[in-house]
Each structure stands twice: as C-alpha cells, then as structure tokens.
Write a protein that holds these residues in place. Structure first.
Motif, mmCIF file in Angstrom:
data_model
loop_
_atom_site.group_PDB
_atom_site.id
_atom_site.type_symbol
_atom_site.label_atom_id
_atom_site.label_comp_id
_atom_site.label_asym_id
_atom_site.label_seq_id
_atom_site.Cartn_x
_atom_site.Cartn_y
_atom_site.Cartn_z
ATOM 1 N N PRO A 209 0.794 -1.227 0.000
ATOM 2 C CA PRO A 209 0.000 0.000 0.000
ATOM 3 C C PRO A 209 0.833 1.288 0.000
ATOM 4 C CG PRO A 209 -0.578 -1.460 1.839
ATOM 5 C CD PRO A 209 0.727 -1.910 1.290
ATOM 6 N N ARG A 210 2.157 1.171 0.134
ATOM 7 C CA ARG A 210 3.010 2.348 0.264
ATOM 8 C C ARG A 210 3.789 2.604 -1.024
ATOM 9 N NH1 ARG A 210 3.660 0.143 5.777
ATOM 10 N NH2 ARG A 210 3.173 1.786 7.292
ATOM 11 N N SER A 211 4.131 3.862 -1.240
ATOM 12 C CA SER A 211 4.998 4.211 -2.359
ATOM 13 C C SER A 211 6.439 3.864 -2.000
ATOM 14 C CB SER A 211 4.901 5.709 -2.649
ATOM 15 O OG SER A 211 6.015 6.144 -3.404
ATOM 16 N N PRO A 212 7.205 3.304 -2.922
ATOM 17 C CA PRO A 212 8.624 3.091 -2.670
ATOM 18 C C PRO A 212 9.361 4.373 -2.290
ATOM 19 C CG PRO A 212 7.955 1.823 -4.579
ATOM 20 C CD PRO A 212 6.782 2.698 -4.210
ATOM 21 N N THR B 90 5.127 0.556 -10.650
ATOM 22 C CA THR B 90 5.646 1.815 -10.130
ATOM 23 C C THR B 90 6.776 2.309 -11.027
ATOM 24 O OG1 THR B 90 6.470 2.919 -8.121
ATOM 25 C CG2 THR B 90 7.341 0.732 -8.587
ATOM 26 N N ARG B 91 6.883 3.621 -11.158
ATOM 27 C CA ARG B 91 7.897 4.222 -12.013
ATOM 28 C C ARG B 91 8.485 5.425 -11.291
ATOM 29 N NH1 ARG B 91 7.137 5.616 -18.328
ATOM 30 N NH2 ARG B 91 6.742 3.395 -18.238
ATOM 31 N N GLU C 187 9.500 -5.859 -7.438
ATOM 32 C CA GLU C 187 9.537 -4.519 -8.003
ATOM 33 C C GLU C 187 9.705 -3.464 -6.924
ATOM 34 O OE1 GLU C 187 6.329 -2.019 -10.496
ATOM 35 O OE2 GLU C 187 7.004 -3.886 -11.439
ATOM 36 N N ILE C 188 9.008 -3.617 -5.809
ATOM 37 C CA ILE C 188 9.110 -2.634 -4.724
ATOM 38 C C ILE C 188 10.523 -2.607 -4.155
ATOM 39 C CG2 ILE C 188 8.338 -2.104 -2.377
ATOM 40 C CD1 ILE C 188 5.548 -3.106 -3.246
#
Length: 334
Positions: free
Chosen positions: A62-65, A137-138, A112-113
C-alpha cells in the motif's frame, strides 16, 4: 547469536520501553505492522538508545517506494547506521479491505518494490540518475530539491519477509536479507526455506544473503509462567494456522488438514475452539518452549549454522525483563 525483540509499545512510550529492553541486554529492536505505525516507535527509540533497529515488517504494497525510501533514509541517520528496512506483502483481504489498496501477484510486486526502493536509495547515495521503470511503479524524476544527499552511514539494507518458496526465492534474488516468517518449524526451515534461498541465489548469481529467522517463544521458569506463555503462543499459532498461506508449514509436519478446520472456526469467531486444536506438540514444533536457556539452545539448534541473529516474539504474555536478558546472554554464548 544476537537477540532482537519486538518493541511492543505505543509511539508515546516507545523510548522508555526501548531503554528497558536495551538495559536488559537485547541486541536489537523491531516493530511490526500492528495497532500502531511501524516506523514511529523506532524514530522515538533511535534518539535514546544505541542499538540495531528494524521494521519486521512494514507492509509495502500500500506504500509508495519513495515514501519507504525517505523514511528508511531518515531512520538510518537517526540511528547512526543501525537501521534495516524489513518489508512484507500481506494477504489480499488486508491489502484490499483494510488498506484500500490494489492487489497484484505478491512475489512479482515485492520484487519490483524492493528494486525501486534500492534504486532510489542508490541514486541518493551515489548521485546517479534515478531511472526505475516497473509494471506497477515508475520513478524517473529526482530534482536536487528532493535529494537528501549521501548518507554518512551508507544506504540502509532492504530485507524481505517470506514463507513460501516463490517469495523466498525472490528475497534471495533481490533483497539484502531474508526475514523468515515466524510460523515455521525446524523441518520446514531446512526442507523448504533453505533450498529456496539457494535457488534464488543461483538464479541471481549471488553467493549469500543475510538470513534473519523469527521465532515464537513460550518462555518461563515456573509452571505458572510456562502455562501463561504457552496459552499466548497457542493463540497465535491458531491464528496463523487458520490462514491458507501458512498451510505449507502444517503440511510438512503432517497437520495440513487442520488448516481448513481452523479457518472455518475463525470465520465463526470461535477462538477457544481454535486454540483447543493447537496441541503441545505443535507449540514445541512450530514455537519454542522452555526456560531462557532451553529456548536459546533450541534456537541455536534451528538457526545457529546459518544466522547470526534471531528475532523473538512473546505473544500474549509479558516475558520478565530479567528472563529476556538471560535469553540474550545464553544466545550470545551459544
């Protein structure tokens, strides 16, 4: 072996609890994603104790990297290089219904994270352009205004929690260390976890990663203490055992048919019946039970050949600080 224990305190009292645990002799503190924020207690502790700190685990999906990287970077500064970022995936109902986030296949998503977080940390540490392009995510924009600059203690390690073979292989391929989830047995660890680690290392062309086992302890010196501790462990094992993702551990020990029964009882909210199904043999096979010295000997037997430290839980009961210190001393001498 070194002993890490849970910093089981609200953020407003975490500093005092951290002082108590470190004074008792533990070697590190970790938090988990429970009723309070996973990072704030560590921030409170970082300023008052000099000990190793870790999230075990922070739920990553649920968090952004970028958020994870910033928090890890600052905790690395606050702890003077003693922080490790432990990440985990959680199961689908929690991701969608509790966090309100989007679910996707967890091993691929966590790969990916972890890659994104490490790319961000590496960009800050080495001054290289940020260019991470994934499916979910990018991260391609990093103006100087948002760059914290090289961390004097180095970028914090990124660890990944795993139980099943796919996630374990993923951790061995991309993470700086593997957090072995606490619901396991010695046989599952030897027959399922370590082979998956080796497969992941070979796929990535790596020689080794840090292995950080976790264990559920029923510890005490008197019959009354052991009874209370066993009750707490029994409850946690019943909860874990009801989850389909954990059935593999029960299968290895020949208890696989217990999982759907526990699951059905959990949906009815019959906790007492669930706990009644957890036998003493299960407590001692999946958990660890005994005096501090007996627990230390069993932990060394399970993990001493492959791990330099172990994370211990004392669920549902308060382990006396003196006994926690005795456990740490016995492990350090093992």
């Amino acid at each position: 072996m070194l002993l890490d224990v849970q910093l089981d305190a609200r953020p407003d009292v975490a500093a005092d609890r951290a002082r108590e645990l470190v004074a008792a002799g533990v070697d590190g503190l970790f938090t988990f994603e429970g009723p309070h924020d996973v990072f704030l207690p560590l921030a409170a502790a970082a300023g008052v104790v000099e000990t190793d700190l870790m999230t075990n685990v922070a739920i990553a999906m649920p968090r952004s990297p970028m958020h994870l990287a910033h928090t890890a970077w600052d905790l690395q500064l606050m702890s003077k290089g003693r922080f490790r970022l432990g990440l985990g995936s959680q199961i689908r109902p929690h991701i969608e219904k509790r966090y309100g986030a989007t679910w996707s296949p967890p091993a691929a998503r966590m790969r990916e994270i972890v890659g994104a977080v490490k790319a961000i940390l590496g960009s800050w540490q080495h001054g290289t352009p940020l260019d991470f392009r994934g499916e979910h995510t990018r991260h391609t924009l990093m103006p100087p205004t948002f760059v914290p600059g090289p961390n004097p203690y180095g970028a914090p390690p990124v660890l990944l929690g795993a139980l099943g073979p796919v996630m374990t292989r993923t951790a061995a391929e991309v993470a700086d260390g593997l957090l072995v989830m606490p619901f396991h047995s010695r046989r599952h660890f030897a027959e399922r976890t370590l082979p998956a680690v080796q497969e992941g290392l070979e796929l990535a062309g790596r020689e080794s990663i840090g292995i950080f086992p976790q264990a559920i302890l029923a510890m005490g010196r008197t019959p009354a203490e052991l009874e209370a501790a066993t009750l707490g462990v029994r409850g946690l094992l019943a909860f874990y055992g009801s989850t389909p993702a954990y059935r593999s551990v029960l299968d290895v020990e020949g208890w696989g048919e217990l999982q759907p029964e526990l699951n059905a009882l959990s949906k009815r909210g019959d906790v007492a019946a669930m706990m009644a199904l957890v036998t003493d043999e299960m407590v001692e096979t999946i958990g660890v039970r005994g005096t501090p010295e007996e627990c230390a000997a069993e932990l060394d037997r399970r993990f001493g050949a492959v791990a330099e430290r172990v994370c211990c839980y004392f669920p549902g009961y308060d382990a006396p600080l003196a006994q926690v210190g005795e456990l740490a001393a016995a492990l350090n001498a093992a």
